[in-house]
Design an enzyme around this catalytic site. Structure first.
Site, PDB file in Angstrom:
ATOM      1  N   GLU A  79       6.578 -12.845 -14.489  1.00  0.00           N
ATOM      2  CA  GLU A  79       5.774 -11.803 -13.761  1.00  0.00           C
ATOM      3  C   GLU A  79       5.386 -10.540 -14.495  1.00  0.00           C
ATOM      4  OE1 GLU A  79       8.820  -9.716 -10.145  1.00  0.00           O
ATOM      5  OE2 GLU A  79       9.671  -9.565 -12.555  1.00  0.00           O
ATOM      6  N   TRP A 104      -2.846  -2.493  -1.823  1.00  0.00           N
ATOM      7  CA  TRP A 104      -2.913  -4.163  -2.196  1.00  0.00           C
ATOM      8  C   TRP A 104      -2.941  -4.921  -1.416  1.00  0.00           C
ATOM      9  CZ3 TRP A 104       0.430  -8.170  -0.613  1.00  0.00           C
ATOM     10  CH2 TRP A 104       0.347  -8.777  -1.707  1.00  0.00           C
ATOM     11  N   HIS A 147      16.028 -35.310 -15.671  1.00  0.00           N
ATOM     12  CA  HIS A 147      15.356 -35.755 -14.727  1.00  0.00           C
ATOM     13  C   HIS A 147      13.959 -35.599 -13.939  1.00  0.00           C
ATOM     14  CE1 HIS A 147      19.476 -37.759 -14.119  1.00  0.00           C
ATOM     15  NE2 HIS A 147      20.305 -36.116 -13.670  1.00  0.00           N
ATOM     16  N   LYS A 163       5.379  -3.746  -6.486  1.00  0.00           N
ATOM     17  CA  LYS A 163       6.686  -3.381  -6.055  1.00  0.00           C
ATOM     18  C   LYS A 163       7.162  -3.990  -4.808  1.00  0.00           C
ATOM     19  CE  LYS A 163      10.357  -1.289  -8.165  1.00  0.00           C
ATOM     20  NZ  LYS A 163      11.407  -2.503  -9.168  1.00  0.00           N
ATOM     21  N   CYS A 199       1.007  -0.894  -0.119  1.00  0.00           N
ATOM     22  CA  CYS A 199      -0.047   0.028  -0.181  1.00  0.00           C
ATOM     23  C   CYS A 199       0.745   1.715   0.012  1.00  0.00           C
ATOM     24  CB  CYS A 199      -0.767   0.218   1.072  1.00  0.00           C
ATOM     25  SG  CYS A 199      -1.963  -0.973   1.430  1.00  0.00           S
ATOM     26  N   LYS A 223      10.656 -12.901 -14.727  1.00  0.00           N
ATOM     27  CA  LYS A 223      10.348 -11.709 -15.185  1.00  0.00           C
ATOM     28  C   LYS A 223       8.966 -12.470 -16.265  1.00  0.00           C
ATOM     29  CE  LYS A 223      12.263  -9.529 -14.191  1.00  0.00           C
ATOM     30  NZ  LYS A 223      12.272  -8.726 -13.170  1.00  0.00           N
ATOM     31  N   ASN A 232      -0.217   1.347   6.241  1.00  0.00           N
ATOM     32  CA  ASN A 232       0.314  -0.060   5.336  1.00  0.00           C
ATOM     33  C   ASN A 232       0.888  -1.002   6.420  1.00  0.00           C
ATOM     34  OD1 ASN A 232       2.312  -0.665   3.418  1.00  0.00           O
ATOM     35  ND2 ASN A 232       3.540   0.974   3.639  1.00  0.00           N
ATOM     36  N   GLY A 233       1.148  -1.563   6.377  1.00  0.00           N
ATOM     37  CA  GLY A 233       1.305  -2.599   6.872  1.00  0.00           C
ATOM     38  C   GLY A 233       0.462  -3.824   7.403  1.00  0.00           C
ATOM     39  N   GLU A 293      16.642 -15.754 -13.132  1.00  0.00           N
ATOM     40  CA  GLU A 293      15.656 -14.120 -13.894  1.00  0.00           C
ATOM     41  C   GLU A 293      14.873 -14.082 -14.810  1.00  0.00           C
ATOM     42  OE1 GLU A 293      15.572 -11.318 -11.496  1.00  0.00           O
ATOM     43  OE2 GLU A 293      15.174  -9.845 -13.672  1.00  0.00           O
ATOM     44  N   ARG A 298       2.752   0.687  -5.450  1.00  0.00           N
ATOM     45  CA  ARG A 298       2.943   0.125  -4.314  1.00  0.00           C
ATOM     46  C   ARG A 298       1.398  -0.984  -3.895  1.00  0.00           C
ATOM     47  NH1 ARG A 298       6.759   1.516  -0.580  1.00  0.00           N
ATOM     48  NH2 ARG A 298       5.622   0.919   1.097  1.00  0.00           N
TER      49      ARG A 298
HETATM   50  C1  G6P Z   1       8.973  -7.624  -4.932  1.00  0.00           C
HETATM   51  C2  G6P Z   1       9.344  -7.188  -6.349  1.00  0.00           C
HETATM   52  C3  G6P Z   1      10.483  -7.846  -6.888  1.00  0.00           C
HETATM   53  C4  G6P Z   1      11.367  -7.649  -5.894  1.00  0.00           C
HETATM   54  C5  G6P Z   1      11.275  -7.894  -4.980  1.00  0.00           C
HETATM   55  C6  G6P Z   1      12.480  -7.963  -3.446  1.00  0.00           C
HETATM   56  O1  G6P Z   1       8.741  -9.010  -4.921  1.00  0.00           O
HETATM   57  O2  G6P Z   1       7.792  -7.736  -6.939  1.00  0.00           O
HETATM   58  O3  G6P Z   1      10.661  -7.118  -8.548  1.00  0.00           O
HETATM   59  O4  G6P Z   1      13.657  -8.097  -6.645  1.00  0.00           O
HETATM   60  O5  G6P Z   1       9.501  -7.899  -4.462  1.00  0.00           O
HETATM   61  O6  G6P Z   1      12.228  -6.628  -3.132  1.00  0.00           O
HETATM   62  P1  G6P Z   1      13.190  -5.763  -3.335  1.00  0.00           P
HETATM   63  O7  G6P Z   1      13.306  -3.706  -2.691  1.00  0.00           O
HETATM   64  O8  G6P Z   1      14.321  -5.975  -1.552  1.00  0.00           O
HETATM   65  O9  G6P Z   1      14.743  -5.971  -3.713  1.00  0.00           O
END
Ligand code: G6P
Length: 610
Positions: free
Chosen positions: A490, A73, A506, A605, A2, A487, A99-100, A483, A27
């Site tokens: 996501e 969120w 395997h 994010k 949030c 991506k 938020n939290g 990674e 957020r």
């Molecule tokens: C969320 C974001 C990712 C990020 C992860 C860790 O899942 O969507 O893109 O890698 O958090 O976030 P940080 O801010 O600790 O790198």
């Protein structure tokens, strides 16, 4: 998660709140709302994205010069109008944004229900409202009431509170969720993140845990939980608001991908010099003397940051021959880890606010472990609490899917691993010079990949209808493939699995069929032939193959349907380069499928809850 924002001043609050919320939408974006005081509190909130709130505000405009706003969120209770913030007490005399996660909300709720309070939402936040109200009813002092209430809250919170008995005042508090206070002229602000208020001020206070701030248009006073005044330095924001805007690109993600040559240049400047035979990491003590205290190294992070940590592990082990354990923070914190003062821990985080990473850091520090934070957001909680900080200097990253921050994190791993290896005399000056040279060439090599982005767009359009995608590689290529797969999951919502190339037979090879796409990573020359063999095995079973290989290794064309070449480089530099085409490929597939690239469904994010 949030995002919260608040304003007290002389101007109309609503446009300022909406403006702030737009830059905080990363957020969370399942519902949003504002509460503004004007002879009483006016509340407008709605399910959906901020555009929905904008429409609602056109129908029901709210005026006033004090207000709070929120973009949500969902954690407790589905995304709905009733669960969206701000929340109010029964008399609608007070509004709160949060938020939290309040972990003991059920107990508090039961207690307050017994006292006659009426709850309307399923949120944990609403207990904060009624708890503040409960204490306020006892002595009519809002600051006291907020302090007494937060003393009872377990978990995390950033709070913004307005009350109609205090029409010129805004109260803010935080614990384990980010909150900054912006100092203006005749106006003051609160926000979850700096870009939300950067248009109005560059002077901010970074609120610390268990601090409460009282803001009027002319003053900000910060208190601790004993109501003693806390004095704080003003933090001056040096980066530009344009850095948090799109600069003409269709998406933040593309803008951020294109910024990578500059990001890497900035990362290297002041850390390596062409006439100095060492890596200089100010404020990070990796001297021989310091390192001799450690018997092992942990790297802990979440998501993309964790994958950059896997590159770091491999590099430190291969260059410096020191064992490194890499762990996701959410597992590390509950694994009863074997750590003490002889352990070095590196935490990696773009936001510097990720709840699990922060908890891992605190757990380690409590055990006497020295923690280095590799962090992007300057002044964030992890940056402040880590013993040493290495900033990744990528600037604000707005797109939910991380791109430039990952590259900067991998670059940080290059610097740290090289520094440790040199401290242990594991690499010679000549070897160092080769690495340094390759690092200096990185920005132009990244640019040469970005210049070929149309090739990846065409490949993405060709493969956009794939149902399943496997990413395979060996060694550092495997770390990079993780990674790549993340991506595409996501932002394109394609099912993708990273697999160690040699492990494919395997089990997972049973899933290969004609509609499967295999992305083969071949950037590590020493594993080239072996991975080619694995590619042949899946090709023979009907899968389509896209290979990412180093220039000059053309034999892959015989087995792959398509090949994207990256410039030749040193093995340790290859991961960063090999990932750039993966970013662009995922981006263009997401565009081809009409996905919401910058704000993918269900993601946020900054994950500031467990
Ligand atoms: C969320 C974001 C990712 C990020 C992860 C860790 O899942 O969507 O893109 O890698 O958090 O976030 P940080 O801010 O600790 O790198």
């Amino acid at each position: 998660m949030c995002g919260i924002v608040g304003y007290v001043g002389e101007k109309q609050a609503t446009p300022i709140l909406m403006d702030g919320l737009k830059s905080l939408e990363y957020r969370g974006y399942d519902s949003a709302g504002v509460a503004v005081y004007d002879n009483g509190l006016n509340l407008v909130k709605t399910k959906g994205r901020l555009v929905e709130l904008e429409k609602r505000l056109e129908e029901f405009p709210v005026t006033g010069i004090v207000g709070i706003g929120h973009t949500r969120w969902a954690t407790h209770g589905e995304p709905s109008e009733i669960n969206s913030h701000p929340h109010m007490n029964e008399e609608s005399s007070m509004a709160v944004v949060h938020n939290g996660i309040i972990e003991n909300y059920m107990e508090i709720r039961d207690d307050l229900l017994a006292k006659g309070h009426v709850f309307v939402s399923e949120t944990d936040t609403e207990v904060a409202v009624h708890l503040i109200e409960h204490y306020y009813n006892q002595n009519q002092d809002l600051l006291d009431a907020v302090i007494l209430a937060i003393k009872e809250l377990k978990g995390s919170y950033a709070l913004g509170v307005i009350h109609e008995d205090y029409p010129n005042q805004l109260i803010a508090a935080r614990k384990d969720s980010p909150l900054v206070l912006g100092l203006g002229e005749g106006e003051n602000f609160i926000a979850s993140d700096i870009p939300a208020i950067l248009k109005y001020t560059r002077n901010v206070y970074l609120l610390d845990d268990e601090e409460v701030a009282v803001l009027t248009k002319d003053s900000i006073t910060i208190y601790d939980l004993y109501r003693d005044v806390v004095t704080k330095d003003i933090f001056k924001v040096t980066w530009d608001v344009a850095a948090a805007e799109k600069d003409g690109y269709e998406h933040f993600m593309m803008k951020e991908i294109m910024e990578q040559p500059k990001v890497i240049k900035d990362m290297l400047a002041s850390r390596i010099y062409d006439d100095v035979d060492e890596v200089r990491l100010d404020n990070v003590d990796l001297s021989k003397e310091k390192l001799s205290q450690y018997s092992k190294i942990y790297i802990v992070a979440c998501g993309t940051a964790y994958y950059s940590g896997l590159v770091g592990k491999s590099l430190i082990e291969r260059l410096a021959r020191i064992p490194v354990i890499t762990e996701v923070a959410s597992e590390f914190r509950y694994s009863d880890p074997i750590i003490d003062k002889n352990t070095l821990m590196i935490v990696i985080s773009q936001s510097g606010e990720t709840a699990d990473t922060l908890a891992a850091l605190r757990l380690a520090q409590a055990a006497g472990t020295h923690v280095i934070g590799v962090v992007n957001a300057v002044g964030s909680t992890i940056a402040r609490e880590a013993d040493d900080v290495l900033y990744t200097l990528a600037g604000p990253e707005i797109a939910v899917a991380s791109t430039k921050a990952y590259s900067a994190q991998v670059c940080a791993m290059y610097l740290i691993a090289t520094k440790i290896a040199m401290a242990y005399d594991k690499i010679s000056i000549e070897e160092f010079r080769i690495i340094r040279n390759e690092l200096f060439m990185l920005p132009s090599k990244i640019k040469s990949i970005l210049d070929k982005k149309d090739q990846l767009k065409a490949l993405a359009e060709k493969y956009a209808d794939s149902k399943n995608v496997f990413y395979i590689g060996r060694g550092l290529d495997f770390a990079v493939s993780m990674e790549g797969a993340l991506k595409i999951k996501e932002i394109a919502y394609l099912h993708a699995e990273p697999y160690a190339a040699g492990e494919l037979k395997h089990g997972p090879i049973a899933l290969i069929e004609k509609s499967t796409l295999l992305v083969g990573l071949l950037a590590q020359e020493e594993f080239y032939d072996k991975t080619i063999s694995n590619i042949k095995e899946v090709k023979a079973r009907g899968a389509k193959v896209l290979a990412i290989a180093m220039e000059g290794k053309n034999s892959v064309e015989k087995v792959a349907d398509d090949v994207f070449y990256i410039p030749r480089t040193h093995w340790m530099i290859a991961p960063l380069l090999a990932n750039i085409p993966q970013q662009l490929f995922a981006y263009y597939i997401a565009c081809a499928l009409g996905r919401d690239v910058d704000k993918p469904r269900n993601l946020a994010k900054s994950v500031t809850v467990e």
